[in-house]
Write a protein that holds these residues in place. Structure first.
Motif, mmCIF file in Angstrom:
data_model
loop_
_atom_site.group_PDB
_atom_site.id
_atom_site.type_symbol
_atom_site.label_atom_id
_atom_site.label_comp_id
_atom_site.label_asym_id
_atom_site.label_seq_id
_atom_site.Cartn_x
_atom_site.Cartn_y
_atom_site.Cartn_z
ATOM 1 N N THR A 70 -3.879 6.535 7.160
ATOM 2 C CA THR A 70 -4.246 5.520 6.396
ATOM 3 C C THR A 70 -3.531 4.208 6.686
ATOM 4 O OG1 THR A 70 -3.159 6.371 4.474
ATOM 5 C CG2 THR A 70 -5.322 6.824 4.641
ATOM 6 N N LEU A 71 -2.202 4.550 6.669
ATOM 7 C CA LEU A 71 -1.244 3.302 6.422
ATOM 8 C C LEU A 71 -0.564 3.086 7.931
ATOM 9 C CD1 LEU A 71 0.333 4.091 2.993
ATOM 10 C CD2 LEU A 71 -1.478 2.379 3.843
ATOM 11 N N LYS A 106 1.156 4.126 -2.701
ATOM 12 C CA LYS A 106 0.881 5.360 -2.770
ATOM 13 C C LYS A 106 2.264 6.313 -3.250
ATOM 14 C CE LYS A 106 0.988 8.860 1.242
ATOM 15 N NZ LYS A 106 2.259 9.221 0.891
ATOM 16 N N LEU A 116 -2.096 12.250 5.646
ATOM 17 C CA LEU A 116 -2.737 11.131 4.933
ATOM 18 C C LEU A 116 -2.180 9.773 5.021
ATOM 19 C CD1 LEU A 116 -5.319 10.370 3.049
ATOM 20 C CD2 LEU A 116 -3.616 10.791 1.266
ATOM 21 N N TYR A 117 -0.734 9.801 4.838
ATOM 22 C CA TYR A 117 0.060 8.501 5.156
ATOM 23 C C TYR A 117 -0.120 8.067 6.585
ATOM 24 C CZ TYR A 117 4.302 5.838 6.233
ATOM 25 O OH TYR A 117 5.286 4.960 6.731
ATOM 26 N N LEU A 170 0.803 -1.118 -0.105
ATOM 27 C CA LEU A 170 0.035 0.141 0.071
ATOM 28 C C LEU A 170 0.806 1.305 0.103
ATOM 29 C CD1 LEU A 170 -2.855 -1.020 2.493
ATOM 30 C CD2 LEU A 170 -2.989 -0.455 0.064
ATOM 31 N N GLN A 171 1.877 1.117 0.718
ATOM 32 C CA GLN A 171 2.758 2.282 0.677
ATOM 33 C C GLN A 171 3.555 2.507 -0.604
ATOM 34 O OE1 GLN A 171 5.080 2.984 4.640
ATOM 35 N NE2 GLN A 171 4.160 1.093 5.005
ATOM 36 N N TYR A 213 0.417 15.222 2.602
ATOM 37 C CA TYR A 213 0.541 13.793 2.178
ATOM 38 C C TYR A 213 0.863 13.032 3.424
ATOM 39 C CZ TYR A 213 0.253 15.680 -2.502
ATOM 40 O OH TYR A 213 -0.376 16.156 -3.492
ATOM 41 N N VAL A 270 1.625 6.629 -7.043
ATOM 42 C CA VAL A 270 0.403 7.496 -7.210
ATOM 43 C C VAL A 270 0.933 9.129 -7.013
ATOM 44 C CG1 VAL A 270 -1.854 8.277 -6.425
ATOM 45 C CG2 VAL A 270 -1.445 6.018 -6.720
ATOM 46 N N PHE A 271 1.641 9.274 -6.106
ATOM 47 C CA PHE A 271 2.034 10.803 -5.753
ATOM 48 C C PHE A 271 3.554 11.130 -6.258
ATOM 49 C CE2 PHE A 271 -1.218 10.047 -2.475
ATOM 50 C CZ PHE A 271 -2.071 10.964 -2.784
ATOM 51 N N ILE A 304 9.381 6.730 -0.068
ATOM 52 C CA ILE A 304 8.617 5.884 0.556
ATOM 53 C C ILE A 304 9.796 4.498 0.802
ATOM 54 C CG2 ILE A 304 7.063 4.060 0.109
ATOM 55 C CD1 ILE A 304 5.713 6.573 0.958
#
Length: 217
Positions: free
Chosen positions: A202-203, A117, A198-199, A113-114, A195, A120-121, A127
């Protein structure tokens, strides 16, 4: 003359599993001595992260060996913790196998998932660095888990004090890693604050809340 029956006891599955994890640790020390020495003093000196964060990051043999060591000991630690505080049949390999499977699935899911992400960004490099930092400190804390597992299995069985001390040390090591991570990447975090929040939500926070709610129920 009566025959004497000699009973040969089979090795306990926990002993075999701990020995297997020790094999991974020994390979890491033997094959990568300089990395291992830097890794051992990680909470007191961030040299290992500085030197190796850009060199292969997650995809290097030493890191993978230490991650295998961590997964095995983390699973045993959770198993022994659960056995100590809740009713659980002793030496239940099936329960350990389930715990390890869930732990591997949980860590892999978070990692994927990371990376998704990051794709996407367009922050794949960042990451990868964050994941390397976090997993390295988690791998180091597995050394504490290993010592705790040995004590709980062979010395002081079901000792809540040993578990409490181990949890304190594990959380302390990972807190040091988080503090250094925030310090080293404070400029990047401030520039991408939305971001980052959000990180976290969500994660990092959400999975812990879900797991905590499941265990509570």
């Amino acid at each position: 003359m009566n025959p004497i029956y000699k009973t040969v006891e089979t090795l306990d599955w926990i002993t075999i599993t701990l020995f297997l994890s020790l094999v991974f640790l020994a390979f890491g020390k033997y094959l990568f001595q300089n990395k291992f020495l830097s890794f051992i003093i990680l909470p007191f000196n961030n040299r290992y992260i500085v030197m190796h964060n850009k060199k292969g990051r997650l995809l290097n043999w030493f890191h993978m060996l230490m991650t295998l060591f961590q997964l095995i000991n983390f699973s045993i630690f959770i198993f022994l913790l659960y056995k100590t505080f809740f009713t659980l049949q002793e030496n239940n390999f099936h329960t350990f196998f389930i715990i390890m499977g869930v732990l591997i699935l949980f860590q892999l899911s978070k990692m994927l998932l990371q990376f998704a992400k990051g794709f996407v960004f367009d922050t794949q490099g960042l990451i990868s660095e964050l994941l390397f930092n976090k997993t390295t400190y988690l791998n180091h804390s597995s050394l504490v888990m290993f010592v705790c597992n040995v004590l709980l299995v062979y010395v002081t069985k079901d000792s809540k004090m040993i578990i409490s001390i181990a949890l304190t040390l594990i959380l302390s090591i990972n807190f040091i890693g988080l503090a250094r991570l925030l310090k080293n990447y404070q400029n990047v975090i401030l520039a991408n604050f939305f971001y980052f929040i959000l990180y976290l939500c969500t994660l990092e926070i959400a999975p812990l809340v879900i797991v905590g709610s499941y265990l509570k129920d």
